[in-house]
Design a protein around this motif. Structure first.
Motif, mmCIF file in Angstrom:
data_model
loop_
_atom_site.group_PDB
_atom_site.id
_atom_site.type_symbol
_atom_site.label_atom_id
_atom_site.label_comp_id
_atom_site.label_asym_id
_atom_site.label_seq_id
_atom_site.Cartn_x
_atom_site.Cartn_y
_atom_site.Cartn_z
ATOM 1 N N GLY A 14 0.795 -1.240 0.000
ATOM 2 C CA GLY A 14 0.000 0.000 0.000
ATOM 3 C C GLY A 14 0.819 1.277 0.000
ATOM 4 N N ASN A 45 1.563 -5.860 7.138
ATOM 5 C CA ASN A 45 0.414 -4.943 7.133
ATOM 6 C C ASN A 45 -0.843 -5.640 6.617
ATOM 7 N N LEU A 46 -0.669 -6.479 5.610
ATOM 8 C CA LEU A 46 -1.743 -7.386 5.205
ATOM 9 C C LEU A 46 -1.203 -8.794 5.438
ATOM 10 N N LYS A 67 -9.440 -9.249 5.165
ATOM 11 C CA LYS A 67 -8.561 -8.244 5.762
ATOM 12 C C LYS A 67 -8.236 -7.095 4.797
ATOM 13 N N LEU A 68 -8.206 -7.399 3.513
ATOM 14 C CA LEU A 68 -7.903 -6.347 2.529
ATOM 15 C C LEU A 68 -8.909 -5.203 2.626
ATOM 16 N N TYR A 123 -10.127 -3.978 5.213
ATOM 17 C CA TYR A 123 -9.831 -3.137 6.382
ATOM 18 C C TYR A 123 -8.502 -2.398 6.248
ATOM 19 N N LEU A 124 -7.750 -2.728 5.220
ATOM 20 C CA LEU A 124 -6.366 -2.259 5.162
ATOM 21 C C LEU A 124 -6.232 -0.742 5.266
ATOM 22 N N GLU A 125 -7.091 -0.042 4.538
ATOM 23 C CA GLU A 125 -7.050 1.422 4.513
ATOM 24 C C GLU A 125 -7.175 1.977 5.949
ATOM 25 N N TRP A 143 -6.589 0.391 8.756
ATOM 26 C CA TRP A 143 -5.428 0.001 9.574
ATOM 27 C C TRP A 143 -4.201 0.842 9.248
ATOM 28 N N THR A 144 -4.063 1.194 7.965
ATOM 29 C CA THR A 144 -2.918 2.046 7.600
ATOM 30 C C THR A 144 -3.068 3.412 8.267
ATOM 31 N N HIS A 178 5.231 -0.235 8.398
ATOM 32 C CA HIS A 178 5.213 -1.648 8.792
ATOM 33 C C HIS A 178 5.955 -1.797 10.124
#
Ligand SMILES: Cc1ncc(COP(=O)(O)O)c(C=O)c1O
Length: 377
Positions: free
Chosen positions: A163, A192-193, A247-248, A250-252, A254-255, A292
Protein backbone atom coordinates in the motif's frame (compact mmCIF):
# COMPACT_ATOMS: atom_id res chain seq x y z
CA UNK A 1 3.20 -5.50 29.07
CA UNK A 2 3.29 -3.65 25.73
CA UNK A 3 3.97 -6.00 22.81
CA UNK A 4 5.90 -5.12 19.67
CA UNK A 5 2.99 -6.51 17.69
CA UNK A 6 -0.33 -8.04 18.74
CA UNK A 7 -2.33 -10.28 16.44
CA UNK A 8 -5.13 -10.97 18.90
CA UNK A 9 -6.50 -7.45 19.37
CA UNK A 10 -7.26 -7.20 15.67
CA UNK A 11 -8.61 -10.73 15.46
CA UNK A 12 -11.15 -10.09 18.20
CA UNK A 13 -12.66 -7.28 16.09
CA UNK A 14 -13.06 -9.34 12.89
CA UNK A 15 -13.39 -12.82 14.33
CA UNK A 16 -16.91 -13.46 13.03
CA UNK A 17 -16.02 -12.52 9.46
CA UNK A 18 -12.82 -14.57 9.51
CA UNK A 19 -14.48 -17.69 10.87
CA UNK A 20 -17.28 -17.36 8.29
CA UNK A 21 -14.75 -17.03 5.49
CA UNK A 22 -12.83 -20.11 6.64
CA UNK A 23 -16.05 -22.07 7.07
CA UNK A 24 -17.21 -21.21 3.55
CA UNK A 25 -13.94 -22.46 2.05
CA UNK A 26 -14.04 -25.78 3.88
CA UNK A 27 -17.75 -26.29 3.20
CA UNK A 28 -17.16 -25.65 -0.52
CA UNK A 29 -14.77 -28.61 -0.68
CA UNK A 30 -12.37 -26.59 -2.86
CA UNK A 31 -9.37 -25.86 -0.68
CA UNK A 32 -6.51 -25.58 -3.21
CA UNK A 33 -6.36 -22.95 -6.00
CA UNK A 34 -10.03 -22.05 -6.01
CA UNK A 35 -12.07 -18.89 -6.37
CA UNK A 36 -10.61 -17.09 -3.34
CA UNK A 37 -7.04 -17.31 -4.63
CA UNK A 38 -8.21 -16.20 -8.06
CA UNK A 39 -10.20 -13.28 -6.69
CA UNK A 40 -7.46 -12.19 -4.29
CA UNK A 41 -4.94 -12.26 -7.14
CA UNK A 42 -7.18 -9.91 -9.12
CA UNK A 43 -7.87 -7.66 -6.12
CA UNK A 44 -4.21 -7.31 -5.19
CA UNK A 45 -3.12 -6.73 -8.81
CA UNK A 46 -5.79 -4.06 -9.19
CA UNK A 47 -4.83 -2.46 -5.89
CA UNK A 48 -1.18 -2.24 -6.96
CA UNK A 49 -2.06 -1.15 -10.48
CA UNK A 50 -0.64 -4.07 -12.49
CA UNK A 51 -2.11 -6.86 -14.60
CA UNK A 52 -1.33 -10.11 -12.81
CA UNK A 53 -1.18 -11.55 -9.30
CA UNK A 54 0.11 -15.05 -8.57
CA UNK A 55 -0.50 -16.40 -5.07
CA UNK A 56 2.28 -18.55 -3.60
CA UNK A 57 3.12 -20.16 -0.28
CA UNK A 58 5.26 -17.36 1.21
CA UNK A 59 7.10 -14.14 0.45
CA UNK A 60 10.35 -16.12 0.37
CA UNK A 61 8.96 -18.46 -2.30
CA UNK A 62 7.61 -15.44 -4.18
CA UNK A 63 11.16 -14.05 -4.42
CA UNK A 64 12.57 -17.35 -5.61
CA UNK A 65 9.83 -18.00 -8.16
CA UNK A 66 9.79 -14.42 -9.47
CA UNK A 67 13.55 -14.37 -10.01
CA UNK A 68 13.49 -17.73 -11.73
CA UNK A 69 10.61 -16.56 -13.93
CA UNK A 70 12.62 -13.44 -14.77
CA UNK A 71 15.34 -15.73 -16.09
CA UNK A 72 17.90 -15.46 -13.30
CA UNK A 73 20.20 -18.46 -13.41
CA UNK A 74 23.59 -19.74 -12.32
CA UNK A 75 26.38 -17.19 -12.70
CA UNK A 76 24.12 -14.15 -13.22
CA UNK A 77 24.83 -11.05 -11.16
CA UNK A 78 21.95 -9.99 -8.91
CA UNK A 79 22.27 -6.81 -6.86
CA UNK A 80 20.50 -6.20 -3.57
CA UNK A 81 21.12 -4.61 -0.16
CA UNK A 82 22.72 -6.21 2.90
CA UNK A 83 20.19 -4.46 5.16
CA UNK A 84 17.05 -6.50 4.68
CA UNK A 85 15.43 -9.76 5.70
CA UNK A 86 17.48 -12.83 4.77
CA UNK A 87 15.13 -14.08 2.03
CA UNK A 88 15.78 -11.08 -0.22
CA UNK A 89 19.32 -12.31 -0.76
CA UNK A 90 18.89 -16.04 -0.22
CA UNK A 91 16.54 -16.28 -3.22
CA UNK A 92 19.07 -15.20 -5.89
CA UNK A 93 21.83 -17.07 -4.01
CA UNK A 94 19.82 -20.28 -4.13
CA UNK A 95 19.38 -19.90 -7.89
CA UNK A 96 23.16 -19.85 -8.22
CA UNK A 97 23.41 -16.13 -8.95
CA UNK A 98 26.36 -14.08 -7.74
CA UNK A 99 24.86 -11.75 -5.15
CA UNK A 100 26.38 -8.26 -5.16
CA UNK A 101 25.44 -6.02 -2.26
CA UNK A 102 25.22 -2.24 -2.34
CA UNK A 103 24.88 -0.09 0.75
CA UNK A 104 21.71 1.70 1.90
CA UNK A 105 20.99 5.36 2.70
CA UNK A 106 20.97 6.27 6.37
CA UNK A 107 17.91 8.50 5.96
CA UNK A 108 15.64 5.89 4.34
CA UNK A 109 17.18 2.46 5.09
CA UNK A 110 16.68 1.75 1.37
CA UNK A 111 19.21 1.03 -1.37
CA UNK A 112 21.48 3.94 -2.22
CA UNK A 113 20.79 4.45 -5.90
CA UNK A 114 24.08 6.27 -6.44
CA UNK A 115 25.92 3.14 -5.30
CA UNK A 116 23.62 1.05 -7.47
CA UNK A 117 24.43 3.14 -10.54
CA UNK A 118 28.12 2.73 -9.82
CA UNK A 119 27.71 -1.07 -9.97
CA UNK A 120 25.48 -0.89 -13.06
CA UNK A 121 28.20 1.05 -14.89
CA UNK A 122 30.86 -1.53 -14.05
CA UNK A 123 29.11 -4.90 -14.18
CA UNK A 124 26.68 -6.76 -16.36
CA UNK A 125 23.77 -7.07 -13.94
CA UNK A 126 20.87 -9.41 -14.63
CA UNK A 127 18.49 -8.11 -11.97
CA UNK A 128 18.26 -5.75 -9.03
CA UNK A 129 16.14 -6.65 -6.02
CA UNK A 130 15.12 -3.46 -4.22
CA UNK A 131 13.39 -3.45 -0.84
CA UNK A 132 10.96 -0.85 0.50
CA UNK A 133 12.15 -1.46 4.03
CA UNK A 134 9.91 -0.98 7.07
CA UNK A 135 7.11 0.25 4.76
CA UNK A 136 8.93 3.23 3.31
CA UNK A 137 8.82 3.50 -0.47
CA UNK A 138 12.11 4.13 -2.17
CA UNK A 139 12.27 6.79 -4.90
CA UNK A 140 10.31 4.97 -7.60
CA UNK A 141 11.00 7.65 -10.18
CA UNK A 142 14.78 7.38 -9.78
CA UNK A 143 14.47 3.60 -9.78
CA UNK A 144 12.45 3.60 -13.03
CA UNK A 145 15.01 5.93 -14.58
CA UNK A 146 17.92 3.56 -13.78
CA UNK A 147 15.94 0.54 -14.91
CA UNK A 148 15.46 2.09 -18.35
CA UNK A 149 18.88 3.67 -18.63
CA UNK A 150 20.72 0.41 -17.95
CA UNK A 151 18.11 -2.01 -19.29
CA UNK A 152 18.28 -3.99 -16.06
CA UNK A 153 15.45 -6.05 -14.64
CA UNK A 154 14.02 -4.95 -11.31
CA UNK A 155 12.22 -7.02 -8.71
CA UNK A 156 10.57 -4.99 -5.94
CA UNK A 157 10.50 -6.69 -2.54
CA UNK A 158 7.30 -5.20 -1.11
CA UNK A 159 7.03 -7.70 1.75
CA UNK A 160 6.95 -4.75 4.16
CA UNK A 161 5.33 -2.08 2.00
CA UNK A 162 1.83 -3.18 1.04
CA UNK A 163 0.00 0.00 0.00
CA UNK A 164 2.93 2.42 0.10
CA UNK A 165 3.14 5.01 -2.67
CA UNK A 166 5.42 7.45 -4.49
CA UNK A 167 4.51 10.67 -6.26
CA UNK A 168 6.19 11.26 -9.61
CA UNK A 169 7.22 14.69 -10.92
CA UNK A 170 4.22 14.70 -13.27
CA UNK A 171 1.93 14.38 -10.25
CA UNK A 172 1.09 10.73 -10.84
CA UNK A 173 1.01 8.57 -7.70
CA UNK A 174 2.15 4.96 -8.03
CA UNK A 175 2.14 2.10 -5.55
CA UNK A 176 5.26 0.23 -4.55
CA UNK A 177 5.23 -2.92 -6.64
CA UNK A 178 4.08 -1.21 -9.82
CA UNK A 179 7.34 -0.06 -11.43
CA UNK A 180 9.55 -3.17 -11.40
CA UNK A 181 9.38 -6.04 -13.87
CA UNK A 182 7.74 -7.87 -10.99
CA UNK A 183 7.17 -7.40 -7.27
CA UNK A 184 6.55 -9.67 -4.32
CA UNK A 185 4.43 -9.48 -1.19
CA UNK A 186 4.53 -11.50 2.00
CA UNK A 187 1.36 -12.29 3.93
CA UNK A 188 3.24 -13.42 7.05
CA UNK A 189 1.00 -12.73 10.09
CA UNK A 190 2.84 -9.59 11.22
CA UNK A 191 2.75 -7.90 7.81
CA UNK A 192 0.41 -4.94 7.13
CA UNK A 193 -1.74 -7.39 5.21
CA UNK A 194 -1.07 -10.71 6.90
CA UNK A 195 -2.85 -14.02 7.24
CA UNK A 196 -2.83 -16.54 10.09
CA UNK A 197 0.01 -18.56 8.64
CA UNK A 198 2.32 -18.20 5.64
CA UNK A 199 1.45 -16.77 2.25
CA UNK A 200 2.84 -14.59 -0.51
CA UNK A 201 2.17 -13.15 -3.93
CA UNK A 202 4.00 -12.07 -7.06
CA UNK A 203 2.56 -9.23 -9.11
CA UNK A 204 3.63 -8.24 -12.60
CA UNK A 205 2.50 -6.52 -15.77
CA UNK A 206 4.31 -9.08 -17.90
CA UNK A 207 2.15 -11.88 -19.33
CA UNK A 208 5.24 -14.00 -19.79
CA UNK A 209 6.57 -13.64 -16.23
CA UNK A 210 3.08 -14.28 -14.86
CA UNK A 211 2.66 -17.45 -16.92
CA UNK A 212 6.09 -18.67 -15.85
CA UNK A 213 5.27 -18.06 -12.15
CA UNK A 214 1.94 -19.87 -12.45
CA UNK A 215 3.77 -22.86 -13.92
CA UNK A 216 6.63 -22.83 -11.41
CA UNK A 217 4.26 -22.82 -8.40
CA UNK A 218 2.78 -26.18 -9.50
CA UNK A 219 5.99 -28.14 -10.04
CA UNK A 220 6.66 -26.54 -13.40
CA UNK A 221 3.72 -28.21 -15.08
CA UNK A 222 1.45 -26.18 -17.36
CA UNK A 223 -0.56 -29.34 -17.87
CA UNK A 224 -0.85 -31.56 -14.80
CA UNK A 225 1.81 -34.31 -14.68
CA UNK A 226 3.67 -32.89 -17.71
CA UNK A 227 6.63 -30.98 -16.32
CA UNK A 228 8.38 -28.40 -18.46
CA UNK A 229 10.53 -27.04 -15.63
CA UNK A 230 11.61 -28.23 -12.23
CA UNK A 231 9.30 -26.07 -10.16
CA UNK A 232 7.94 -26.00 -6.63
CA UNK A 233 4.90 -26.93 -4.61
CA UNK A 234 4.14 -23.36 -3.64
CA UNK A 235 0.52 -22.32 -3.67
CA UNK A 236 -1.39 -19.85 -1.56
CA UNK A 237 -4.05 -21.88 0.28
CA UNK A 238 -7.72 -21.06 -0.31
CA UNK A 239 -8.20 -20.56 3.44
CA UNK A 240 -5.46 -17.94 3.54
CA UNK A 241 -6.79 -16.22 0.41
CA UNK A 242 -10.27 -16.05 1.99
CA UNK A 243 -8.83 -14.56 5.19
CA UNK A 244 -6.77 -12.05 3.23
CA UNK A 245 -9.80 -10.96 1.20
CA UNK A 246 -11.60 -10.09 4.44
CA UNK A 247 -8.56 -8.24 5.76
CA UNK A 248 -7.90 -6.35 2.53
CA UNK A 249 -11.18 -4.50 3.08
CA UNK A 250 -9.83 -3.14 6.38
CA UNK A 251 -6.37 -2.26 5.16
CA UNK A 252 -7.05 1.42 4.51
CA UNK A 253 -8.37 1.88 8.07
CA UNK A 254 -5.43 0.00 9.57
CA UNK A 255 -2.92 2.05 7.60
CA UNK A 256 -4.56 5.22 8.96
CA UNK A 257 -4.12 3.81 12.49
CA UNK A 258 -0.45 3.03 11.83
CA UNK A 259 -0.03 6.65 10.75
CA UNK A 260 -1.74 7.78 13.97
CA UNK A 261 0.74 5.72 15.98
CA UNK A 262 3.68 7.21 14.04
CA UNK A 263 2.32 10.76 14.48
CA UNK A 264 1.92 10.20 18.21
CA UNK A 265 5.50 8.95 18.60
CA UNK A 266 6.68 11.94 16.58
CA UNK A 267 4.74 14.46 18.70
CA UNK A 268 6.07 12.94 21.93
CA UNK A 269 9.69 12.85 20.71
CA UNK A 270 9.39 16.49 19.65
CA UNK A 271 7.76 17.61 22.91
CA UNK A 272 10.41 15.88 24.98
CA UNK A 273 13.25 16.74 22.67
CA UNK A 274 14.69 13.23 22.88
CA UNK A 275 18.02 12.53 21.14
CA UNK A 276 16.65 9.90 18.78
CA UNK A 277 16.30 9.97 15.02
CA UNK A 278 12.79 8.90 14.07
CA UNK A 279 10.89 8.51 10.80
CA UNK A 280 8.81 11.61 9.98
CA UNK A 281 5.19 11.40 9.01
CA UNK A 282 5.26 13.88 6.16
CA UNK A 283 1.77 14.80 5.01
CA UNK A 284 2.45 14.89 1.29
CA UNK A 285 -0.97 13.80 0.11
CA UNK A 286 0.27 10.31 -0.65
CA UNK A 287 1.43 7.38 1.45
CA UNK A 288 5.16 7.27 1.01
CA UNK A 289 5.38 5.33 4.29
CA UNK A 290 2.97 2.72 5.65
CA UNK A 291 4.94 2.10 8.86
CA UNK A 292 5.21 -1.65 8.79
CA UNK A 293 7.84 -1.07 11.46
CA UNK A 294 8.59 2.04 13.48
CA UNK A 295 12.38 2.08 13.68
CA UNK A 296 14.36 4.75 15.51
CA UNK A 297 18.09 5.37 15.63
CA UNK A 298 20.28 6.14 18.61
CA UNK A 299 23.65 7.81 18.72
CA UNK A 300 25.50 4.56 19.29
CA UNK A 301 25.13 0.87 20.06
CA UNK A 302 25.62 1.32 23.79
CA UNK A 303 22.67 3.72 24.09
CA UNK A 304 20.51 1.51 21.87
CA UNK A 305 21.21 -1.57 23.99
CA UNK A 306 20.68 0.32 27.26
CA UNK A 307 17.26 1.58 26.07
CA UNK A 308 16.32 -1.85 24.75
CA UNK A 309 17.18 -3.57 28.02
CA UNK A 310 15.46 -0.85 30.08
CA UNK A 311 12.25 -1.18 28.06
CA UNK A 312 12.40 -4.95 28.29
CA UNK A 313 12.75 -4.87 32.10
CA UNK A 314 9.57 -2.79 32.20
CA UNK A 315 7.62 -5.15 29.96
CA UNK A 316 7.94 -3.22 26.70
CA UNK A 317 8.93 -5.34 23.71
CA UNK A 318 11.25 -4.06 21.00
CA UNK A 319 13.29 -5.71 18.26
CA UNK A 320 16.47 -5.16 16.30
CA UNK A 321 16.00 -5.30 12.54
CA UNK A 322 18.57 -6.56 11.67
CA UNK A 323 21.34 -7.39 14.14
CA UNK A 324 23.76 -8.95 11.62
CA UNK A 325 23.88 -7.49 8.09
CA UNK A 326 23.62 -10.03 5.32
CA UNK A 327 27.15 -9.52 3.96
CA UNK A 328 28.47 -10.74 7.34
CA UNK A 329 26.27 -13.85 7.58
CA UNK A 330 28.30 -17.03 7.72
CA UNK A 331 26.30 -18.73 4.95
CA UNK A 332 27.29 -15.96 2.53
CA UNK A 333 30.98 -16.24 3.39
CA UNK A 334 31.87 -17.31 -0.15
CA UNK A 335 30.70 -13.93 -1.46
CA UNK A 336 33.93 -12.56 -0.01
CA UNK A 337 32.63 -9.57 1.96
CA UNK A 338 34.07 -8.40 5.26
CA UNK A 339 33.31 -6.00 8.07
CA UNK A 340 33.67 -2.40 6.92
CA UNK A 341 32.42 -3.04 3.38
CA UNK A 342 29.03 -1.38 3.97
CA UNK A 343 29.49 1.27 6.64
CA UNK A 344 25.94 2.67 6.57
CA UNK A 345 24.34 -0.75 6.91
CA UNK A 346 26.76 -1.72 9.69
CA UNK A 347 26.11 1.48 11.58
CA UNK A 348 22.30 1.16 11.23
CA UNK A 349 22.31 -2.40 12.49
CA UNK A 350 24.12 -1.27 15.64
CA UNK A 351 21.99 1.82 16.29
CA UNK A 352 18.45 0.90 15.27
CA UNK A 353 15.54 -0.26 17.40
CA UNK A 354 11.99 -1.14 16.36
CA UNK A 355 9.38 0.12 18.82
CA UNK A 356 5.86 -1.29 19.28
CA UNK A 357 3.82 -0.59 16.12
CA UNK A 358 0.46 -2.00 15.15
CA UNK A 359 -2.90 -0.39 14.36
CA UNK A 360 -4.49 -1.19 17.73
CA UNK A 361 -1.68 0.30 19.86
CA UNK A 362 -3.24 2.98 22.10
CA UNK A 363 -1.98 6.53 22.61
CA UNK A 364 -1.52 5.74 26.33
CA UNK A 365 0.71 2.80 25.48
CA UNK A 366 2.78 4.94 23.12
CA UNK A 367 3.17 7.53 25.88
CA UNK A 368 4.38 4.84 28.23
CA UNK A 369 6.95 3.63 25.67
CA UNK A 370 8.34 7.14 25.21
CA UNK A 371 8.29 7.97 28.94
CA UNK A 372 10.19 4.78 29.65
CA UNK A 373 12.69 5.41 26.86
CA UNK A 374 13.47 8.79 28.38
CA UNK A 375 14.65 7.11 31.59
CA UNK A 376 17.39 5.21 29.77
CA UNK A 377 18.67 7.49 27.01
C1 LIG B 1 11.84 -7.69 3.21
C2 LIG B 1 11.30 -9.08 3.26
N1 LIG B 1 11.45 -9.89 2.21
C3 LIG B 1 10.99 -11.15 2.20
C4 LIG B 1 10.33 -11.68 3.29
C5 LIG B 1 9.91 -13.11 3.27
O1 LIG B 1 8.55 -13.29 3.45
P1 LIG B 1 7.98 -14.63 4.13
O2 LIG B 1 8.25 -14.54 5.59
O3 LIG B 1 6.51 -14.56 3.80
O4 LIG B 1 8.63 -15.77 3.50
C6 LIG B 1 10.13 -10.87 4.41
C7 LIG B 1 9.41 -11.41 5.58
O5 LIG B 1 9.77 -11.33 6.70
C8 LIG B 1 10.64 -9.54 4.42
O6 LIG B 1 10.49 -8.75 5.47
Amino acid sequence: MIPLFDLTRQYMKIRGEILDAIDRVIASGRVILGENVEKLEKEVAEFVGVKHGIGVASGSDALLIALQAMGVEKGDVVVTTPYTFFATASAPYRLGARVVFVDVEESTFNMDLNHLEHVLRKEKVKAVVVVHLFGRTMDLEALSFLREKYGVMVLEDCAQSFGSEWKFENGKVKKSGSVGDAAIFSFFPTKNLGTYGDGGMIVTDSDQIAEECRTLRVHGARKKYFHEKVGYNSRLDEIHAAILRVKLRYLERWTEERLRVARTYQRLFEERNLPVIYPRVEEKGFRYHVFHQYVVLFENEETRDRVKNGLSERGIQTAIYYPLPLHLQRCFGDLGYKEGDFPVTESLSKRSLALPMFPELSDEEIEEVVRTMELFI
